[in-house]
Design a protein around this motif. Structure first.
Motif, PDB file in Angstrom:
ATOM      1  N   GLU A  57       5.649   5.845  10.983  1.00 10.99           N
ATOM      2  CA  GLU A  57       5.013   6.464  12.151  1.00 10.99           C
ATOM      3  C   GLU A  57       5.951   7.436  12.870  1.00 10.99           C
ATOM      4  OE1 GLU A  57       4.046   3.105  14.583  1.00 10.99           O
ATOM      5  OE2 GLU A  57       6.135   2.747  15.136  1.00 10.99           O
ATOM      6  N   ARG A  58       7.258   7.338  12.592  1.00  5.59           N
ATOM      7  CA  ARG A  58       8.203   8.245  13.270  1.00  5.59           C
ATOM      8  C   ARG A  58       8.196   9.637  12.632  1.00  5.59           C
ATOM      9  NH1 ARG A  58      12.978   3.996  12.725  1.00  5.59           N
ATOM     10  NH2 ARG A  58      11.799   3.766  10.789  1.00  5.59           N
ATOM     11  N   VAL A  59       7.609   9.734  11.442  1.00  7.82           N
ATOM     12  CA  VAL A  59       7.526  11.027  10.761  1.00  7.82           C
ATOM     13  C   VAL A  59       6.400  11.834  11.388  1.00  7.82           C
ATOM     14  CG1 VAL A  59       7.069  12.135   8.541  1.00  7.82           C
ATOM     15  CG2 VAL A  59       8.410  10.029   8.634  1.00  7.82           C
ATOM     16  N   LYS A  60       6.731  13.033  11.831  1.00  8.17           N
ATOM     17  CA  LYS A  60       5.737  13.854  12.539  1.00  8.17           C
ATOM     18  C   LYS A  60       5.098  14.878  11.594  1.00  8.17           C
ATOM     19  CE  LYS A  60       6.660  11.800  16.380  1.00  8.17           C
ATOM     20  NZ  LYS A  60       6.085  10.461  16.264  1.00  8.17           N
ATOM     21  N   ASN A  61       3.934  15.368  11.986  1.00  3.53           N
ATOM     22  CA  ASN A  61       3.288  16.446  11.225  1.00  3.53           C
ATOM     23  C   ASN A  61       4.118  17.721  11.321  1.00  3.53           C
ATOM     24  OD1 ASN A  61       1.030  15.373   9.996  1.00  3.53           O
ATOM     25  ND2 ASN A  61      -0.141  15.399  11.901  1.00  3.53           N
ATOM     26  N   PRO A  62       4.105  18.583  10.298  1.00  8.87           N
ATOM     27  CA  PRO A  62       3.297  18.511   9.077  1.00  8.87           C
ATOM     28  C   PRO A  62       3.873  17.612   7.984  1.00  8.87           C
ATOM     29  CG  PRO A  62       4.536  20.559   9.112  1.00  8.87           C
ATOM     30  CD  PRO A  62       4.836  19.865  10.409  1.00  8.87           C
ATOM     31  N   ARG A  63       5.085  17.102   8.215  1.00  4.35           N
ATOM     32  CA  ARG A  63       5.723  16.247   7.206  1.00  4.35           C
ATOM     33  C   ARG A  63       4.902  14.964   6.943  1.00  4.35           C
ATOM     34  NH1 ARG A  63       9.917  15.981   3.266  1.00  4.35           N
ATOM     35  NH2 ARG A  63      10.363  13.779   3.041  1.00  4.35           N
ATOM     36  N   ARG A  64       4.349  14.409   8.000  1.00  6.07           N
ATOM     37  CA  ARG A  64       3.577  13.180   7.851  1.00  6.07           C
ATOM     38  C   ARG A  64       2.388  13.399   6.912  1.00  6.07           C
ATOM     39  NH1 ARG A  64       0.809   9.526  12.592  1.00  6.07           N
ATOM     40  NH2 ARG A  64       2.968   9.273  13.231  1.00  6.07           N
ATOM     41  N   LYS A  65       1.757  14.541   7.093  1.00 11.82           N
ATOM     42  CA  LYS A  65       0.607  14.878   6.250  1.00 11.82           C
ATOM     43  C   LYS A  65       1.061  15.013   4.795  1.00 11.82           C
ATOM     44  CE  LYS A  65      -3.222  18.173   6.220  1.00 11.82           C
ATOM     45  NZ  LYS A  65      -3.722  19.449   6.741  1.00 11.82           N
ATOM     46  N   PHE A  66       2.212  15.670   4.612  1.00 11.05           N
ATOM     47  CA  PHE A  66       2.694  15.871   3.241  1.00 11.05           C
ATOM     48  C   PHE A  66       3.025  14.526   2.580  1.00 11.05           C
ATOM     49  CE2 PHE A  66       5.439  16.834  -0.262  1.00 11.05           C
ATOM     50  CZ  PHE A  66       4.838  17.947  -0.825  1.00 11.05           C
ATOM     51  N   SER A  67       3.665  13.634   3.344  1.00  9.74           N
ATOM     52  CA  SER A  67       4.031  12.319   2.783  1.00  9.74           C
ATOM     53  C   SER A  67       2.790  11.514   2.426  1.00  9.74           C
ATOM     54  CB  SER A  67       4.888  11.541   3.779  1.00  9.74           C
ATOM     55  OG  SER A  67       6.082  12.241   4.006  1.00  9.74           O
ATOM     56  N   THR A  68       1.760  11.619   3.244  1.00  9.12           N
ATOM     57  CA  THR A  68       0.491  10.937   2.946  1.00  9.12           C
ATOM     58  C   THR A  68      -0.094  11.496   1.642  1.00  9.12           C
ATOM     59  OG1 THR A  68       0.133  10.796   5.343  1.00  9.12           O
ATOM     60  CG2 THR A  68      -1.745  10.285   3.919  1.00  9.12           C
ATOM     61  N   GLY A  69      -0.077  12.821   1.525  1.00 12.38           N
ATOM     62  CA  GLY A  69      -0.573  13.463   0.299  1.00 12.38           C
ATOM     63  C   GLY A  69       0.248  13.071  -0.924  1.00 12.38           C
ATOM     64  N   HIS A  70       1.553  12.903  -0.716  1.00  6.18           N
ATOM     65  CA  HIS A  70       2.450  12.495  -1.803  1.00  6.18           C
ATOM     66  C   HIS A  70       2.026  11.121  -2.347  1.00  6.18           C
ATOM     67  CE1 HIS A  70       6.585  12.074  -3.642  1.00  6.18           C
ATOM     68  NE2 HIS A  70       6.310  10.786  -3.453  1.00  6.18           N
ATOM     69  N   GLU A  71       1.730  10.198  -1.446  1.00  4.61           N
ATOM     70  CA  GLU A  71       1.296   8.865  -1.909  1.00  4.61           C
ATOM     71  C   GLU A  71      -0.060   8.949  -2.608  1.00  4.61           C
ATOM     72  OE1 GLU A  71       3.481   6.500  -1.953  1.00  4.61           O
ATOM     73  OE2 GLU A  71       4.854   7.741  -0.790  1.00  4.61           O
ATOM     74  N   LEU A  72      -0.926   9.824  -2.113  1.00  2.00           N
ATOM     75  CA  LEU A  72      -2.212  10.017  -2.811  1.00  2.00           C
ATOM     76  C   LEU A  72      -1.977  10.611  -4.199  1.00  2.00           C
ATOM     77  CD1 LEU A  72      -4.481  11.244   0.118  1.00  2.00           C
ATOM     78  CD2 LEU A  72      -4.805   9.180  -1.278  1.00  2.00           C
ATOM     79  N   GLY A  73      -0.913  11.381  -4.317  1.00  2.00           N
ATOM     80  CA  GLY A  73      -0.528  11.915  -5.630  1.00  2.00           C
ATOM     81  C   GLY A  73      -0.138  10.798  -6.579  1.00  2.00           C
ATOM     82  N   HIS A  74       0.643   9.833  -6.073  1.00  2.00           N
ATOM     83  CA  HIS A  74       0.968   8.666  -6.914  1.00  2.00           C
ATOM     84  C   HIS A  74      -0.322   7.930  -7.301  1.00  2.00           C
ATOM     85  CE1 HIS A  74       5.253   8.869  -6.862  1.00  2.00           C
ATOM     86  NE2 HIS A  74       5.405   8.649  -5.562  1.00  2.00           N
ATOM     87  N   TRP A  75      -1.228   7.844  -6.350  1.00  3.11           N
ATOM     88  CA  TRP A  75      -2.475   7.117  -6.626  1.00  3.11           C
ATOM     89  C   TRP A  75      -3.281   7.812  -7.717  1.00  3.11           C
ATOM     90  CZ3 TRP A  75      -3.940   2.601  -6.814  1.00  3.11           C
ATOM     91  CH2 TRP A  75      -5.266   2.182  -6.685  1.00  3.11           C
ATOM     92  N   HIS A  76      -3.286   9.130  -7.686  1.00  6.71           N
ATOM     93  CA  HIS A  76      -4.017   9.849  -8.735  1.00  6.71           C
ATOM     94  C   HIS A  76      -3.314   9.728 -10.091  1.00  6.71           C
ATOM     95  CE1 HIS A  76      -6.375  12.871 -10.809  1.00  6.71           C
ATOM     96  NE2 HIS A  76      -5.225  13.329 -11.279  1.00  6.71           N
TER      97      HIS A  76
END
Ligand SMILES: [Zn+2]
Length: 254
Positions: A57-76
């Motif tokens: 939660e300490r990671v702020k946007n736009p980095r937070r958004k990128f990290s979320t997308g990164h995990e979705l990348g692992h999921w895909h």
């Protein structure tokens, strides 16, 4: 189209404002939670067709958004597996065809946040690409200036090189397809606008004409000028957009 773009199309997402990653995650069986993490920036715990994604939660946007997308990348790409991703694992400028799992996750995140099919129609209205134009796009897509600039370098045919430097010199460069194999110097020239940006504020500097010799270490290259514009990023590096003005320079050195 790349997989992340296909997902957006399938979900009917066609406007950058609708790229809501926690909502998109739910559509693929993953739930996103922001909470305090120790020793990593983001992680995914996957089991069969369900997953939970945690992002610090300490990671702020736009980095937070990128990290979320990164995990979705692992999921895909790595469905059913779990990953613990440190800051160093996430968000490196990278070859989108890399087979490394972290780079695959990064590429997926980039495609989700800055989907080429949404960028494409916005490129020609920019005209001659400038840092201001890149900033406008980065705001529309809630992405970082650097990530947006790299995306544009990969799509435009304009003769541009994107360069990241700190005081020690070049960290990386990203040429567009329009400049051939032209490579900038490994050191930083104290006369260049990048040096001015490193010393100044985080505002986009003026677009200036400079001798190509400030940027390239090639015989007789001082006969050419380039147009450059620099900004200091929030990471404290100078990001420079360099435009080759004379096609003969590419013919000779590219
Ligand atoms: Zn990862």
């Amino acid at each position: 189209m790349r997989p992340a773009e296909e997902l957006l199309v399938e979900l009917g997402v066609s406007d950058p404002r609708d790229i809501d990653l926690p909502a998109i995650a739910l559509c693929v069986g993953a739930e996103v939670q922001y909470r305090r993490l120790i020793g990593c920036e983001a992680q995914i715990i996957g089991f069969r067709d369900r997953a939970i994604i945690y992002v610090d939660e300490r990671v702020k946007n736009p980095r937070r958004k990128f990290s979320t997308g990164h995990e979705l990348g692992h999921w895909h790409h790595h469905r059913g597996q779990s990953f613990v991703c440190r800051s160093d694992d996430i968000g490196k400028p990278t070859d989108p065809n890399s087979k490394n799992a972290e780079r695959q996750a990064d590429a997926y995140s980039g495609d989700l946040i800055l989907p080429p099919f949404m960028i494409e129609p916005r490129l020609s209205p920019l005209g001659d690409i400038s840092l201001e134009g890149i900033l406008t796009l980065s705001q529309q897509f809630s992405a970082s200036l650097t990530a947006t600039a790299i995306r544009i370098m990969r799509m435009t045919r304009q003769p541009l090189i994107l360069i990241s430097q700190d005081l020690a010199g070049k960290r990386w460069q990203w040429p567009s397809i329009g400049v051939g194999t032209l490579k900038v110097r490994a050191d930083i020239d104290l006369r260049s606008s990048a040096t001015v940006s490193l010393a100044g504020s985080n505002k986009i500097g003026p677009s200036r004409k400079e001798s190509a010799s400030y940027w390239f270490d090639r015989r007789h290259i001082e006969q050419f000028d380039v147009r450059v514009q620099s900004v200091r990023t929030s990471e404290g590096e100078a990001l420079t957009l360099l435009r080759v003005l004379d096609p003969r320079m590419i013919d000779t050195y590219g």
